[in-house]
Design a protein around this motif. Structure first.
Motif, PDB file in Angstrom:
ATOM      1  N   THR A  61       1.149  -1.313  13.010  1.00 37.44           N
ATOM      2  CA  THR A  61       0.242  -0.846  12.763  1.00 37.44           C
ATOM      3  C   THR A  61      -0.695   0.546  12.528  1.00 37.44           C
ATOM      4  O   THR A  61      -1.308   0.489  11.614  1.00 37.44           O
ATOM      5  CB  THR A  61      -0.993  -1.064  13.954  1.00 37.44           C
ATOM      6  OG1 THR A  61      -0.240   0.375  14.942  1.00 37.44           O
ATOM      7  CG2 THR A  61      -0.843  -2.265  14.715  1.00 37.44           C
ATOM      8  N   ALA A  83      -4.843  -3.921   2.209  1.00 43.95           N
ATOM      9  CA  ALA A  83      -5.817  -2.891   3.220  1.00 43.95           C
ATOM     10  C   ALA A  83      -4.932  -2.553   4.299  1.00 43.95           C
ATOM     11  O   ALA A  83      -3.825  -2.035   4.429  1.00 43.95           O
ATOM     12  CB  ALA A  83      -6.665  -3.757   3.078  1.00 43.95           C
ATOM     13  N   THR A  84      -6.333  -1.418   5.166  1.00 44.61           N
ATOM     14  CA  THR A  84      -5.308  -1.474   6.329  1.00 44.61           C
ATOM     15  C   THR A  84      -6.292  -1.463   7.842  1.00 44.61           C
ATOM     16  O   THR A  84      -7.606  -2.374   7.161  1.00 44.61           O
ATOM     17  CB  THR A  84      -5.377   0.531   6.509  1.00 44.61           C
ATOM     18  OG1 THR A  84      -4.704   1.022   7.468  1.00 44.61           O
ATOM     19  CG2 THR A  84      -6.579   1.193   5.938  1.00 44.61           C
ATOM     20  N   ILE A  85      -6.289  -1.167   9.026  1.00 43.11           N
ATOM     21  CA  ILE A  85      -7.023  -1.371   9.648  1.00 43.11           C
ATOM     22  C   ILE A  85      -7.966  -0.118   9.579  1.00 43.11           C
ATOM     23  O   ILE A  85      -8.833   0.785   9.078  1.00 43.11           O
ATOM     24  CB  ILE A  85      -6.569  -0.838  11.166  1.00 43.11           C
ATOM     25  CG1 ILE A  85      -5.424  -1.823  11.482  1.00 43.11           C
ATOM     26  CG2 ILE A  85      -7.140  -0.655  12.270  1.00 43.11           C
ATOM     27  CD1 ILE A  85      -4.710  -1.031  12.505  1.00 43.11           C
ATOM     28  N   MET A 100     -15.503  -6.799   7.368  1.00 44.30           N
ATOM     29  CA  MET A 100     -14.670  -6.372   8.908  1.00 44.30           C
ATOM     30  C   MET A 100     -14.480  -7.831  10.338  1.00 44.30           C
ATOM     31  O   MET A 100     -14.572  -7.749  11.359  1.00 44.30           O
ATOM     32  CB  MET A 100     -15.193  -5.234  10.099  1.00 44.30           C
ATOM     33  CG  MET A 100     -13.792  -4.169   9.016  1.00 44.30           C
ATOM     34  SD  MET A 100     -14.146  -2.503   9.205  1.00 44.30           S
ATOM     35  CE  MET A 100     -15.372  -2.190  11.313  1.00 44.30           C
ATOM     36  N   SER A 145      -2.826  -7.025  12.594  1.00 43.49           N
ATOM     37  CA  SER A 145      -4.405  -6.184  12.575  1.00 43.49           C
ATOM     38  C   SER A 145      -4.594  -6.016  11.111  1.00 43.49           C
ATOM     39  O   SER A 145      -5.837  -6.367  10.665  1.00 43.49           O
ATOM     40  CB  SER A 145      -4.221  -4.652  13.320  1.00 43.49           C
ATOM     41  OG  SER A 145      -3.382  -4.361  12.616  1.00 43.49           O
ATOM     42  N   ALA A 146      -4.167  -5.971   9.635  1.00 43.09           N
ATOM     43  CA  ALA A 146      -4.539  -5.916   8.604  1.00 43.09           C
ATOM     44  C   ALA A 146      -3.744  -6.211   7.500  1.00 43.09           C
ATOM     45  O   ALA A 146      -2.268  -6.030   7.691  1.00 43.09           O
ATOM     46  CB  ALA A 146      -4.831  -4.520   7.955  1.00 43.09           C
ATOM     47  N   ILE A 174      -9.252  -3.006  17.610  1.00 37.91           N
ATOM     48  CA  ILE A 174     -10.032  -3.695  17.166  1.00 37.91           C
ATOM     49  C   ILE A 174     -11.351  -4.019  17.064  1.00 37.91           C
ATOM     50  O   ILE A 174     -12.000  -3.326  16.355  1.00 37.91           O
ATOM     51  CB  ILE A 174      -9.159  -4.666  15.674  1.00 37.91           C
ATOM     52  CG1 ILE A 174      -7.518  -5.317  15.096  1.00 37.91           C
ATOM     53  CG2 ILE A 174     -10.872  -5.188  14.604  1.00 37.91           C
ATOM     54  CD1 ILE A 174      -7.413  -6.529  14.456  1.00 37.91           C
ATOM     55  N   PHE A 233     -11.131  -6.097   4.524  1.00 34.43           N
ATOM     56  CA  PHE A 233     -10.723  -6.110   5.513  1.00 34.43           C
ATOM     57  C   PHE A 233     -10.636  -7.349   5.793  1.00 34.43           C
ATOM     58  O   PHE A 233      -9.609  -8.299   6.387  1.00 34.43           O
ATOM     59  CB  PHE A 233     -11.201  -5.648   6.741  1.00 34.43           C
ATOM     60  CG  PHE A 233     -10.219  -5.359   7.735  1.00 34.43           C
ATOM     61  CD1 PHE A 233     -11.122  -6.356   8.706  1.00 34.43           C
ATOM     62  CD2 PHE A 233      -9.555  -5.210   8.276  1.00 34.43           C
ATOM     63  CE1 PHE A 233     -10.686  -5.990  10.007  1.00 34.43           C
ATOM     64  CE2 PHE A 233      -8.361  -5.354   8.978  1.00 34.43           C
ATOM     65  CZ  PHE A 233      -9.119  -6.363  10.358  1.00 34.43           C
ATOM     66  N   ASN A 264       1.023  -0.684   3.274  1.00 33.35           N
ATOM     67  CA  ASN A 264       1.357  -1.829   3.987  1.00 33.35           C
ATOM     68  C   ASN A 264       1.510  -2.829   3.768  1.00 33.35           C
ATOM     69  O   ASN A 264       0.917  -3.903   2.602  1.00 33.35           O
ATOM     70  CB  ASN A 264      -0.628  -1.816   4.498  1.00 33.35           C
ATOM     71  CG  ASN A 264      -0.287  -3.569   6.088  1.00 33.35           C
ATOM     72  OD1 ASN A 264       0.086  -3.223   6.216  1.00 33.35           O
ATOM     73  ND2 ASN A 264      -1.849  -3.418   5.648  1.00 33.35           N
ATOM     74  N   LEU A 308      -6.916 -13.662   9.925  1.00 34.06           N
ATOM     75  CA  LEU A 308      -6.553 -12.488   8.189  1.00 34.06           C
ATOM     76  C   LEU A 308      -6.054 -13.385   7.353  1.00 34.06           C
ATOM     77  O   LEU A 308      -5.470 -14.080   7.296  1.00 34.06           O
ATOM     78  CB  LEU A 308      -5.860 -11.918   8.949  1.00 34.06           C
ATOM     79  CG  LEU A 308      -6.455 -10.775  10.226  1.00 34.06           C
ATOM     80  CD1 LEU A 308      -5.093  -9.479  10.821  1.00 34.06           C
ATOM     81  CD2 LEU A 308      -7.209  -9.354   9.885  1.00 34.06           C
TER      82      LEU A 308
END
Length: 392
Positions: free
Chosen positions: A338, A298-300, A223, A293-294, A15, A218, A280, A230
């Motif tokens: 991920t 949402a996504t990375i 970010m 990670s997310a 990340i 994110f 996701n 998170l």
């Protein structure tokens, strides 16, 4: 997607690498909130002329598949591919004045390149939609597949005037850190930001087991959040509209609520169905077993939509991958759950991973997944058309 040779890194380092590369001007400033966007307020009122009854008129799967084969077999350099894209747009009937080559040369990194921008003025040019895919890199999945679909839809819709202005952008230098999209976003005036309804990003559509759509920030401040902070972003207007539109076209959509807790209960993802969109699956209540990670939907933050997201522009992101896949290979340990492993069949690719590896080729796509790219296009192509031709 950008991510070169990071397979031995832990997800936190992953990340941080995204923040340093596919980053954004706001991500490093915790005090700066995401900008608001006026045009996004109208998303809930949008309609599309594309329906389940006329869907074949707006499905450019065959052309996208042909373009993907060309990209996968021609061996063209980025420069040659750029000229080929421009040539296809002109051959379809677009005028020289509609096509701009946006050259950029970063003053803080030794990276330069050329974005290709096709502007199609709508009946109401006071609003615009951006659709983008990066054409750099040498992978047929990442991102020949997105480039082929974006080009096919631009060519296929040449005779259809959109209600709002549409900008098709073929980004350069995504693999090196999203420099093309960052440069383009940096050039946007406040007026342009406020008139942009949403940005649609197409990246890595060919190899993955599941066809996904994403949306949502994110984190509360873009970010700029720590892994242990998170939160699950609310389903944004853009994501919800895309999912609703897909269902109106006759596709099945498994949203966050449908996938939340599925892995915890079954130890795997749902059966892979044709004509079905996923997202996701991870939420704060049911996080990934590793590498959180997310949060869904949402996504990375690792592709070209990030730069627009940080301007307050809503995004819709198409990507095919497998969030349920677990790496059993030490070299790719940090990629479990991920989305960087594209298939359950770990004997293929680099333990199920094709993007950013030597296995991301036309030959492998057709040997191991014959017909898969075409099936994915049959879902994504008419949905893209529907999202581009909206009106109130």
């Amino acid at each position: 997607m950008k991510q070169k040779k990071i397979f031995t890194l832990l997800i936190l380092v992953l990340i941080l690498a995204f923040l340093a590369g596919c980053g954004n001007r706001n991500a490093l400033d915790d005090s700066e909130e995401l900008a608001s966007n006026q045009a996004s307020a109208m998303i809930g009122n949008l309609k599309t002329p594309v329906t389940s009854a006329n869907i074949t008129d707006y499905d450019f799967t065959d052309q996208a598949t042909a373009y993907l084969e060309h990209i996968g077999t021609s061996g063209e350099s980025s420069e040659a591919l750029r000229e080929w894209i421009i040539g296809e747009l002109k051959s379809a009937g677009y005028r020289d004045e509609q096509i701009t080559v946006e050259h950029f040369n970063t003053d803080w990194a030794a990276v330069e390149g050329d974005n290709i921008i096709l502007t199609v003025e709508g009946d109401d040019p006071s609003k615009q939609i951006i659709a983008g895919a990066h054409y750099d890199g040498d992978g047929v999945g990442d991102n020949g597949s997105g480039t082929a679909l974006l080009l096919a839809n631009a060519v296929g819709l040449q005779s259809v005037k959109p209600h709002y202005t549409v900008k098709y952008i073929f980004f350069d230098a995504e693999e090196e850190g999203c420099f093309g999209s960052q440069y383009n976003a940096d050039q946007m005036t406040e007026e342009e930001i406020n008139c942009t309804i949403y940005m649609i990003n197409l990246d890595a559509l060919a190899f993955g087991d599941y066809c996904n759509i994403y949306g949502g920030a994110f984190g509360e401040d873009g970010m700029a959040i720590a892994v242990d902070q998170l939160e699950s972003p609310e389903a944004t207007e853009g994501y919800t509209f895309a999912a609703d539109t897909a269902e109106q076209l006759g596709f099945k959509v498994m949203r966050t609520a449908d996938l939340d807790g599925y892995y915890a209960k079954h130890g795997t993802g749902p059966a892979i169905e044709e004509d079905t969109l996923y997202t996701n699956p991870w939420t704060p209540e049911n996080p990934a077993p590793a590498n959180n990670s997310a949060m869904s939907p949402a996504t990375i933050p690792a592709s070209d939509h990030v730069e627009y997201m940080d301007l307050g522009i809503e995004y819709i992101y198409f990507e095919a991958t497998n969030w349920f896949a677990e790496s059993g290979n030490d070299e790719v340990e940090g990629t479990s759950f991920t989305g960087y492993i594209e298939t359950y069949d770990y004997a293929l690719g680099e333990h199920g991973m094709f993007m950013n590896t030597e296995y991301d080729t036309w030959e492998n796509l057709n040997e191991y997944f014959p017909g898969r790219a075409q099936k994915h296009y049959e879902l994504y192509s008419p949905l893209l058309s529907a999202l581009l031709l909206v009106h109130e």
